[in-house]
Design an enzyme around this catalytic site. Structure first.
Site, PDB file in Angstrom:
ATOM      1  CB  VAL A 378      -0.967   0.053   1.194  1.00 25.27           C
ATOM      2  CG1 VAL A 378      -2.070  -0.966   1.034  1.00 25.27           C
ATOM      3  CG2 VAL A 378      -0.241  -0.116   2.494  1.00 25.27           C
ATOM      4  CB  THR A 381       8.624   0.784   1.513  1.00 25.56           C
ATOM      5  OG1 THR A 381       8.167  -0.339   2.198  1.00 25.56           O
ATOM      6  CG2 THR A 381      10.115   0.845   1.528  1.00 25.56           C
ATOM      7  CB  SER A 742     -15.148  -9.191  14.001  1.00 30.62           C
ATOM      8  OG  SER A 742     -14.346  -9.939  13.141  1.00 30.62           O
ATOM      9  CE  LYS A 785     -13.225  -7.020  10.246  1.00 30.43           C
ATOM     10  NZ  LYS A 785     -13.856  -7.054  11.565  1.00 30.43           N
TER      11      LYS A 785
HETATM   12  P1  ADP Z   1       4.688  -1.543   1.346  1.00 31.95           P
HETATM   13  O1  ADP Z   1       5.925  -0.971   1.922  1.00 31.95           O
HETATM   14  O2  ADP Z   1       3.449  -0.924   1.940  1.00 31.95           O
HETATM   15  O3  ADP Z   1       4.600  -3.024   1.368  1.00 31.95           O
HETATM   16  P2  ADP Z   1       5.634  -0.371  -1.094  1.00 31.95           P
HETATM   17  O4  ADP Z   1       5.901   0.977  -0.545  1.00 31.95           O
HETATM   18  O5  ADP Z   1       6.796  -1.237  -1.358  1.00 31.95           O
HETATM   19  O6  ADP Z   1       4.610  -1.141  -0.188  1.00 31.95           O
HETATM   20  O7  ADP Z   1       4.759  -0.206  -2.407  1.00 31.95           O
HETATM   21  C1  ADP Z   1       4.706  -1.132  -3.461  1.00 31.95           C
HETATM   22  C2  ADP Z   1       4.617  -0.430  -4.779  1.00 31.95           C
HETATM   23  O8  ADP Z   1       3.359   0.195  -4.944  1.00 31.95           O
HETATM   24  C3  ADP Z   1       5.655   0.668  -4.917  1.00 31.95           C
HETATM   25  O9  ADP Z   1       6.204   0.573  -6.196  1.00 31.95           O
HETATM   26  C4  ADP Z   1       4.869   1.936  -4.795  1.00 31.95           C
HETATM   27  O10 ADP Z   1       5.428   2.961  -5.560  1.00 31.95           O
HETATM   28  C5  ADP Z   1       3.510   1.555  -5.299  1.00 31.95           C
HETATM   29  N1  ADP Z   1       2.462   2.317  -4.618  1.00 31.95           N
HETATM   30  C6  ADP Z   1       1.794   1.964  -3.500  1.00 31.95           C
HETATM   31  N2  ADP Z   1       0.890   2.895  -3.163  1.00 31.95           N
HETATM   32  C7  ADP Z   1       0.973   3.873  -4.070  1.00 31.95           C
HETATM   33  C8  ADP Z   1       0.296   5.126  -4.254  1.00 31.95           C
HETATM   34  N3  ADP Z   1      -0.671   5.524  -3.429  1.00 31.95           N
HETATM   35  N4  ADP Z   1       0.658   5.853  -5.304  1.00 31.95           N
HETATM   36  C9  ADP Z   1       1.605   5.451  -6.147  1.00 31.95           C
HETATM   37  N5  ADP Z   1       2.283   4.290  -6.046  1.00 31.95           N
HETATM   38  C10 ADP Z   1       1.968   3.493  -5.016  1.00 31.95           C
END
Ligand code: ADP
Length: 851
Positions: A378, A381, A742, A785
């Site tokens: 999401v 990172t 839940s 959910k």
């Molecule tokens: P996490 O750390 O939450 O597991 P990441 O930060 O590694 O996920 O994200 C996975 C990929 O999805 C990355 O390439 C990121 O750029 C892309 N991504 C996730 N959310 C978004 C967003 N809201 N807008 C643009 N790209 C996103």
């Protein structure tokens, strides 16, 4: 050297082939033995031999690459040095290896090679006449002027060195006592000369030639030292000592200024000391380092501790004690960066901006540590990376998943073999500044083991009150971490130790809706994938319906990682097409031949773009852009993985859909029930936790006590539902452990359906905890959910009344597509879950239809 004794070397000598170093008569050299031939020589000659004679070997310099001399003996240098093997040190780890200490006696010439294997042996002729030293004043007279001149330079050089160093004092004594003939060799091996120069001296068999060649080398060294003295007055002592102790250093033939630079470079230990003194490390660290370097100087290089101490000191020097990047924090710019990099996630971006704004106003880091909690993919990172970007700081990610040893965080003590610093200190060394953004990834996946609790070690790192003096076990001195900006990520807070959680401010990052995913795909993921695969929008076109298709049929996730992978797969397939096309364009004749009727079948409504699914016209270069439609999707990604199965599964009484929260996001969960003749037993299957089991008992008790009210009967028509009846409740996906309260309302609904024989509406999902009196209590994870229900195509969602506030977080368009039932008690739940309600009257209807 044993001047005066008439040494006659044996006429047959085993040969040690050296690659890098040149041994001259009168000097001592430590050489490492690792080539097969040399190893053989050491093993069968030196280690087994008992006589003094067997310790005399011939050292042949400049052999080409002795490590690869498996079969053919390389060309040998004609002249070598007969040497006495003084010491053999061996080790079997990591591979067998010897170090040999040899003292050069005299030159010899190879007359004939007698054998090559297992090590070479040659018949030799001695070239230097050792017995001449006692009575041979003849040569001295002949070379009087040359040797005088040489002696003058030699004395001048030695006097420039520090007499307090024992080796220098010894050299001074040797100058007076040794025959002059021996001096060129000895001095050449002591001063800085290249191997090539040493080789020339070795080859100079005539004494006159040797004197002539050595004088310029002495002059060069004297000039170099003079210059050095000017600049490094304070550190003379050490320089000279190193000059004296480490004779085999190379220097280039460059100018004198270059010499000086080279000199500085090569005096490793001195350089290290200089670096330590000039580095900006803390006082305490400086003290420790100086103490260590003092020990290092006294230590022989072959000692294992030498390397350890050296590594330690090098790390200390490399650490960014005082080096930092300048923050360029500007909230407006930060907002733009965050918006540009990420679509949606408004709540998170807002909180991050607040955090940054406070930091801009108050130049102090003592704030809470942000912890982003949400399903994978999401963007947790990636937001961390954007924060570093907005601040202009270095970014470093520390993956904590599976870390179970506290030494991973805090380092190993230096007493252990293979000890090293922890990840924090290593990270600082990697980024080279003391104020990076550290992303502690997956803090919820820290594990405990016998080696201590890494979470406890993290407490010290994350506590702003303590981390200005974080002590890594390896460093053993405090390092200030207060300038580091820590951000943590996790999938769930449940497994984060409470003390650690307490140090952090949790920001929930929920999953995305389908619409958000489509936008993210088109704004970020597709452009990124195109770039990665060297494609342009003129070559590939992915319409929004296709993206929706991928999201609904090929992925079922809260984040966008699988979506990203699928897009990557599409780009790869298109890249092949494009590359093939380019290839075929080069041969237009073939392309025309392939143009047939078949092609028409595949032309989409939009006449121009061509589907990648066209396989019949492979001979044609694809028309650009290649359109990815559903056919193409199927071709590339295979048949859809997820189908809308919900309505099918609700075609029998005794099934209801619940909503569950997992660290990977929300999920819909089927609950199935069946009854059979028995003795009132309740069987639960599907890897349930205790709380879930209790919910099931609660649900049955409530239904039994309300059976009359709802006209619920068992198979024999009795209101005592468990009379002669067994009930089996199953939660599919039995391999996944499920727990939490839940599912209460879902179990009640499922059982109510079973006992009433009525079907639960196929588009209803529900969540909520129940009490014995039939109240519905609030639960967590509502947003995830609801999104899961939306993903699954459900329309009506029953949630506890007290969760109404959570609905505000859900995007307006999702809310519009769903209808929510806010239930305060189980009556309301049942009424909403069954078509036409679930009142007492319902029974009659039901009976009519069923009987
Ligand atoms: P996490 O750390 O939450 O597991 P990441 O930060 O590694 O996920 O994200 C996975 C990929 O999805 C990355 O390439 C990121 O750029 C892309 N991504 C996730 N959310 C978004 C967003 N809201 N807008 C643009 N790209 C996103």
């Amino acid at each position: 050297m044993a001047a005066g004794s008439a040494i006659q070397i044996p006429s047959r000598l085993p040969l040690l082939l050296t690659h890098e170093s040149v041994l001259l008569p009168g000097s001592t050299m430590r050489t490492s033995v690792d080539s097969p031939r040399n190893m053989q020589l050491v093993r069968s000659r030196l280690l087994k031999g008992t006589s003094l004679r067997s310790t005399i070997i011939g050292v042949i310099p400049n052999t080409s690459d002795p490590t690869s001399d498996c079969d053919d003996l390389p060309n040998l240098h004609r002249i070598g040095t007969a040497a006495l093997a003084v010491q053999v040190v061996g080790s079997n780890w990591p591979k067998p290896h010897y170090t040999l200490l040899v003292t050069g006696l005299c030159r010899f010439q190879i007359l004939q090679l007698l054998k090559e294997k297992p090590y070479p042996v040659a018949e030799v002729q001695q070239l230097d006449r050792l017995e001449q030293f006692t009575n041979g004043h003849k040569s001295e007279e002949e070379l009087g002027e040359l040797s005088e001149q040489f002696y003058k330079y030699a004395v001048q050089l030695v006097e420039m060195l520090d007499m307090s160093v024992p080796a220098v004092a010894k050299l001074r004594r040797l100058l007076d006592n040794l025959p002059r003939e021996a001096l060129p060799d000895i001095l050449t091996s002591i001063i800085r000369t290249t191997n090539q120069e040493k080789l020339q001296i070795l080859d100079a068999v005539r004494l006159e030639e040797r004197f002539k060649m050595t004088i310029p080398l002495l002059v060069r060294q004297i000039e170099g030292l003079k210059l050095l003295q000017k600049t490094r007055k304070s550190k003379q002592d050490d320089d000279k000592r190193v000059v004296a102790i480490r004779p085999n250093r190379r220097i280039s033939h460059g100018s004198i200024t270059e010499d000086e630079e080279e000199e500085e470079d090569h005096d490793d230990v001195v350089m290290l000391e200089k670096k330590i003194r000039t580095s900006s490390m803390s006082e305490q660290a400086l003290k420790v380092c100086l103490k260590e370097i003092k020990r290092l100087k006294k230590m022989p290089q072959s000692m294992p501790e030498y390397a350890l101490t050296r590594n330690y000191l090098e790390l200390m020097v490399e650490l960014p004690w005082n080096k930092s990047t300048k923050d360029r924090l500007e909230i407006r710019a930060a907002r733009i960066v965050l918006d540009n990099d990420h679509y949606a996630m408004e709540k998170l971006k807002k909180r991050v901006l607040e955090y940054l704004a406070v930091r801009q106003l108050k130049n102090n880091l003592k704030g809470p540590i942000l912890c982003f909690v949400g399903p994978p993919g999401v963007g947790k990172t990636s937001v961390g990376r954007s924060i570093a970007k907005t601040l202009g700081r270095e970014f470093h990610r520390i993956a904590l998943g599976g870390v179970c040893d506290q030494s991973d965080i805090r380092g190993h003590r230096r007493t252990y073999v293979g000890s090293m610093p922890g990840r924090i200190i290593n990270g600082l060394k990697t980024v080279g500044v003391n104020n990076p953004v550290f992303l502690l990834d997956e803090v919820d996946k820290l594990a405990k083991s016998l080696q201590g609790d890494p979470a406890a070690a993290l407490l010290e790192v994350l506590d702003p009150e303590q981390n200005h003096s974080f002590t890594d076990h390896y460093l053993n001195v405090a390092f200030d971490l207060s300038q580091v900006l820590f951000i943590a990520t996790a999938n769930t807070t449940a497994t984060i130790p409470p003390a650690l959680l307490d140090r952090m401010e949790v920001i929930q990052v929920p999953g995305y809706t389908q619409e958000e995913k489509i936008e993210i795909a088109h704004r970020h993921l597709i452009p990124k994938q195109l770039e990665l695969h060297g494609l342009t929008p003129q070559q590939i076109q992915i319409p929004q319906v296709t993206t929706l298709g991928i999201i609904t049929r090929y992925t079922r996730e809260a984040g966008v990682r699988a979506l990203d992978r699928k897009l990557g797969a599409i780009c790869r397939a298109v890249a092949v097409k494009v590359a093939e096309g380019q290839h075929k364009e080069a041969k237009p004749d073939r392309a025309e031949v392939g143009e047939g009727e078949d092609c028409k079948e595949h032309v989409t409504e939009d006449a121009k773009p061509e589907s990648i699914s066209d396989t019949a016209d492979l001979a044609l270069p694809p028309e650009m852009p290649i359109l990815i439609d559903f056919h193409a999707l199927k071709d590339i990604l295979g048949p859809p993985m997820y189908d809308m199965e919900v309505s099918e599964r609700l075609s029998q009484p005794g099934v209801a859909i619940g909503l569950a929260w997992t660290p990977l996001g929300g999920e819909i969960m089927f609950v199935e029930a069946s009854r059979m003749d028995g003795e009132g037993q309740l069987t639960l299957t599907g890897q349930l936790g205790d709380v879930m089991k209790e919910s099931a008992h609660l649900a049955i008790s409530w239904l039994r006590s309300n059976a009359k009210r709802y006209q619920l009967t068992n198979a024999s028509g009795s209101f005592d539902l468990l009379d002669n009846t067994d009930i089996h409740l199953h939660f599919p996906a039995g391999a996944v452990t499920k727990d939490g309260p839940s599912a209460g309302v879902t179990i009640v609904t499922c059982l109510a359906s079973l006992f009433s024989g009525r079907l639960v509406c196929s588009d209803v999902a529900m969540t909520g905890e129940i009490t014995l009196r039939g109240l519905v209590l609030p639960v967590g994870g509502i947003k995830d959910k609801v999104l899961a229900a939306h993903r699954a195509g459900l329309k009506r969602i029953i949630i506890p009344q007290r969760n109404e506030k959570d609905l505000e977080e859900i995007a307006a368009h999702v809310r519009q597509e769903l209808s929510f039932v806010l239930a305060g008690c189980l009556d309301e739940v049942l009424n909403a879950a069954f078509d036409g309600g679930f009142a007492v009257k319902a029974r009659l209807e039901h009976l009519n239809s069923k009987l």
